[in-house]
Scaffold this motif. Sequence first.
Motif, PDB file in Angstrom:
ATOM      1  N   LEU A   1       1.002  -1.328   0.060  1.00 32.61           N
ATOM      2  CA  LEU A   1       0.058   0.133  -0.120  1.00 32.61           C
ATOM      3  C   LEU A   1       1.029   1.225  -0.042  1.00 32.61           C
ATOM      4  CD1 LEU A   1      -3.121   0.515   0.110  1.00 32.61           C
ATOM      5  CD2 LEU A   1      -2.783   0.993   2.532  1.00 32.61           C
ATOM      6  N   GLN A   2       0.585   2.208  -0.962  1.00 27.48           N
ATOM      7  CA  GLN A   2       1.357   3.487  -0.977  1.00 27.48           C
ATOM      8  C   GLN A   2       0.395   4.488  -0.772  1.00 27.48           C
ATOM      9  OE1 GLN A   2       4.371   1.823  -1.274  1.00 27.48           O
ATOM     10  NE2 GLN A   2       5.180   3.080  -2.875  1.00 27.48           N
ATOM     11  N   GLU A   3       0.873   5.661  -0.704  1.00 24.10           N
ATOM     12  CA  GLU A   3       0.173   6.914  -0.656  1.00 24.10           C
ATOM     13  C   GLU A   3       0.779   7.926  -1.584  1.00 24.10           C
ATOM     14  OE1 GLU A   3       0.611   8.458   3.509  1.00 24.10           O
ATOM     15  OE2 GLU A   3      -0.798   6.520   4.291  1.00 24.10           O
ATOM     16  N   PHE A   4      -0.056   8.830  -2.139  1.00 23.60           N
ATOM     17  CA  PHE A   4       0.125   9.872  -3.033  1.00 23.60           C
ATOM     18  C   PHE A   4      -0.519  11.004  -2.623  1.00 23.60           C
ATOM     19  CE2 PHE A   4      -0.101  11.893  -7.129  1.00 23.60           C
ATOM     20  CZ  PHE A   4       1.261  11.763  -7.896  1.00 23.60           C
ATOM     21  N   ASP A   5       0.127  11.974  -2.601  1.00 25.63           N
ATOM     22  CA  ASP A   5      -0.301  13.515  -2.205  1.00 25.63           C
ATOM     23  C   ASP A   5      -1.249  14.122  -3.061  1.00 25.63           C
ATOM     24  OD1 ASP A   5       0.896  13.620   0.498  1.00 25.63           O
ATOM     25  OD2 ASP A   5       2.862  14.583  -0.453  1.00 25.63           O
ATOM     26  N   LEU A   6      -2.275  14.733  -2.705  1.00 23.38           N
ATOM     27  CA  LEU A   6      -3.255  15.295  -3.581  1.00 23.38           C
ATOM     28  C   LEU A   6      -2.910  16.967  -3.159  1.00 23.38           C
ATOM     29  CD1 LEU A   6      -6.538  13.365  -3.303  1.00 23.38           C
ATOM     30  CD2 LEU A   6      -5.112  13.457  -5.111  1.00 23.38           C
TER      31      LEU A   6
ATOM     32  N   GLY B   1      -0.924  19.564  -3.134  1.00 24.32           N
ATOM     33  CA  GLY B   1       0.049  20.034  -2.294  1.00 24.32           C
ATOM     34  C   GLY B   1       0.062  19.764  -0.995  1.00 24.32           C
ATOM     35  N   GLY B   2      -0.543  18.540  -0.561  1.00 19.04           N
ATOM     36  CA  GLY B   2      -0.594  18.148   0.990  1.00 19.04           C
ATOM     37  C   GLY B   2      -1.966  18.225   1.317  1.00 19.04           C
ATOM     38  N   ARG B   3      -3.086  18.717   0.790  1.00 17.28           N
ATOM     39  CA  ARG B   3      -4.253  18.727   1.355  1.00 17.28           C
ATOM     40  C   ARG B   3      -5.000  17.648   1.294  1.00 17.28           C
ATOM     41  NH1 ARG B   3      -6.098  23.923  -2.578  1.00 17.28           N
ATOM     42  NH2 ARG B   3      -4.799  25.201  -1.574  1.00 17.28           N
ATOM     43  N   GLY B   4      -4.539  16.362   1.090  1.00 24.30           N
ATOM     44  CA  GLY B   4      -5.156  15.210   1.139  1.00 24.30           C
ATOM     45  C   GLY B   4      -4.072  14.028   0.526  1.00 24.30           C
ATOM     46  N   PHE B   5      -4.640  12.887   0.443  1.00 24.33           N
ATOM     47  CA  PHE B   5      -3.851  12.045  -0.147  1.00 24.33           C
ATOM     48  C   PHE B   5      -4.650  10.718  -0.592  1.00 24.33           C
ATOM     49  CE2 PHE B   5      -3.537  11.001   4.425  1.00 24.33           C
ATOM     50  CZ  PHE B   5      -4.152   9.423   4.446  1.00 24.33           C
ATOM     51  N   ILE B   6      -4.295   9.767  -1.505  1.00 30.03           N
ATOM     52  CA  ILE B   6      -4.748   8.599  -2.191  1.00 30.03           C
ATOM     53  C   ILE B   6      -3.912   7.457  -1.572  1.00 30.03           C
ATOM     54  CG2 ILE B   6      -5.386   7.382  -3.944  1.00 30.03           C
ATOM     55  CD1 ILE B   6      -5.549   9.843  -5.726  1.00 30.03           C
ATOM     56  N   SER B   7      -4.625   6.578  -1.135  1.00 29.81           N
ATOM     57  CA  SER B   7      -3.763   5.175  -0.691  1.00 29.81           C
ATOM     58  C   SER B   7      -4.171   4.269  -1.929  1.00 29.81           C
ATOM     59  CB  SER B   7      -4.446   4.618   0.657  1.00 29.81           C
ATOM     60  OG  SER B   7      -4.010   5.380   1.573  1.00 29.81           O
TER      61      SER B   7
ATOM     62  N   ARG C   1       1.886  -6.710 -12.221  1.00 32.99           N
ATOM     63  CA  ARG C   1       1.546  -7.928 -13.247  1.00 32.99           C
ATOM     64  C   ARG C   1       0.024  -7.988 -13.688  1.00 32.99           C
ATOM     65  NH1 ARG C   1       2.251 -13.138  -9.318  1.00 32.99           N
ATOM     66  NH2 ARG C   1       0.192 -12.362  -8.752  1.00 32.99           N
ATOM     67  N   HIS C   2      -0.829  -7.242 -13.011  1.00 31.31           N
ATOM     68  CA  HIS C   2      -2.205  -7.324 -13.538  1.00 31.31           C
ATOM     69  C   HIS C   2      -2.581  -6.094 -14.296  1.00 31.31           C
ATOM     70  CE1 HIS C   2      -3.466 -10.487 -11.176  1.00 31.31           C
ATOM     71  NE2 HIS C   2      -2.800 -10.126 -10.074  1.00 31.31           N
ATOM     72  N   GLU C   3      -1.408  -5.122 -14.381  1.00 33.43           N
ATOM     73  CA  GLU C   3      -1.692  -3.880 -15.016  1.00 33.43           C
ATOM     74  C   GLU C   3      -2.764  -2.936 -14.683  1.00 33.43           C
ATOM     75  OE1 GLU C   3      -1.577  -4.556 -19.349  1.00 33.43           O
ATOM     76  OE2 GLU C   3       0.650  -5.307 -19.294  1.00 33.43           O
ATOM     77  N   CYS C   4      -2.813  -2.931 -13.253  1.00 31.73           N
ATOM     78  CA  CYS C   4      -3.957  -2.198 -12.379  1.00 31.73           C
ATOM     79  C   CYS C   4      -3.350  -1.385 -11.210  1.00 31.73           C
ATOM     80  CB  CYS C   4      -4.775  -3.270 -12.052  1.00 31.73           C
ATOM     81  SG  CYS C   4      -5.912  -4.086 -13.132  1.00 31.73           S
ATOM     82  N   VAL C   5      -4.010  -0.341 -11.136  1.00 31.80           N
ATOM     83  CA  VAL C   5      -3.752   0.276  -9.896  1.00 31.80           C
ATOM     84  C   VAL C   5      -5.144   0.509  -9.061  1.00 31.80           C
ATOM     85  CG1 VAL C   5      -3.112   2.705  -8.970  1.00 31.80           C
ATOM     86  CG2 VAL C   5      -2.148   2.014 -11.074  1.00 31.80           C
ATOM     87  N   TYR C   6      -5.204   0.016  -7.832  1.00 32.02           N
ATOM     88  CA  TYR C   6      -6.376  -0.331  -7.278  1.00 32.02           C
ATOM     89  C   TYR C   6      -6.261   1.180  -6.193  1.00 32.02           C
ATOM     90  CZ  TYR C   6      -6.615  -4.865  -9.079  1.00 32.02           C
ATOM     91  OH  TYR C   6      -6.449  -5.946  -9.753  1.00 32.02           O
ATOM     92  N   ILE C   7      -7.197   1.890  -6.268  1.00 29.26           N
ATOM     93  CA  ILE C   7      -7.555   3.187  -5.224  1.00 29.26           C
ATOM     94  C   ILE C   7      -7.983   2.336  -4.133  1.00 29.26           C
ATOM     95  CG2 ILE C   7      -8.247   5.263  -4.941  1.00 29.26           C
ATOM     96  CD1 ILE C   7      -6.292   5.259  -7.013  1.00 29.26           C
ATOM     97  N   CYS C   8      -7.536   2.537  -2.814  1.00 27.51           N
ATOM     98  CA  CYS C   8      -8.265   2.054  -1.761  1.00 27.51           C
ATOM     99  C   CYS C   8      -8.736   2.941  -0.576  1.00 27.51           C
ATOM    100  CB  CYS C   8      -6.974   1.301  -1.014  1.00 27.51           C
ATOM    101  SG  CYS C   8      -6.424  -0.001  -1.758  1.00 27.51           S
ATOM    102  N   ASP C   9      -8.191   4.167  -0.830  1.00 31.30           N
ATOM    103  CA  ASP C   9      -9.064   5.293   0.100  1.00 31.30           C
ATOM    104  C   ASP C   9      -8.460   6.511  -0.318  1.00 31.30           C
ATOM    105  OD1 ASP C   9     -10.133   6.301   2.437  1.00 31.30           O
ATOM    106  OD2 ASP C   9      -8.265   6.459   3.570  1.00 31.30           O
ATOM    107  N   VAL C  10      -9.342   7.715  -0.271  1.00 35.07           N
ATOM    108  CA  VAL C  10      -8.929   8.889  -0.434  1.00 35.07           C
ATOM    109  C   VAL C  10      -9.605   9.643   0.606  1.00 35.07           C
ATOM    110  CG1 VAL C  10      -9.719  11.032  -1.931  1.00 35.07           C
ATOM    111  CG2 VAL C  10      -9.702   8.497  -2.828  1.00 35.07           C
TER     112      VAL C  10
END
Length: 56
Positions: A24-29, A31-37, A43-52
């Motif tokens: 599980l990784q986090e990416f800022d939204l 400028g730091g006002r939030g993040f996406i997990s 291998r599946h060529e997918c990105v699963y968004i778990c939480d915003v």
Amino acid sequence: MNRLAALGHDTAKVGRPVDRECGLQEFDLLGGRGFISFLAAPRHECVYICDVTWYG
């Protein structure tokens, strides 16, 4: 979220924590006002968004 999709296989290398490329990784939204997990599955060529989280 378009940025994550545009990275393709390199999506597993972005976000926090920076010392690992899987799990599980986090990416800022906006400028730091939030993040996406997300879980990158190259291998599946997918990105699963778990939480915003938004700090309104």
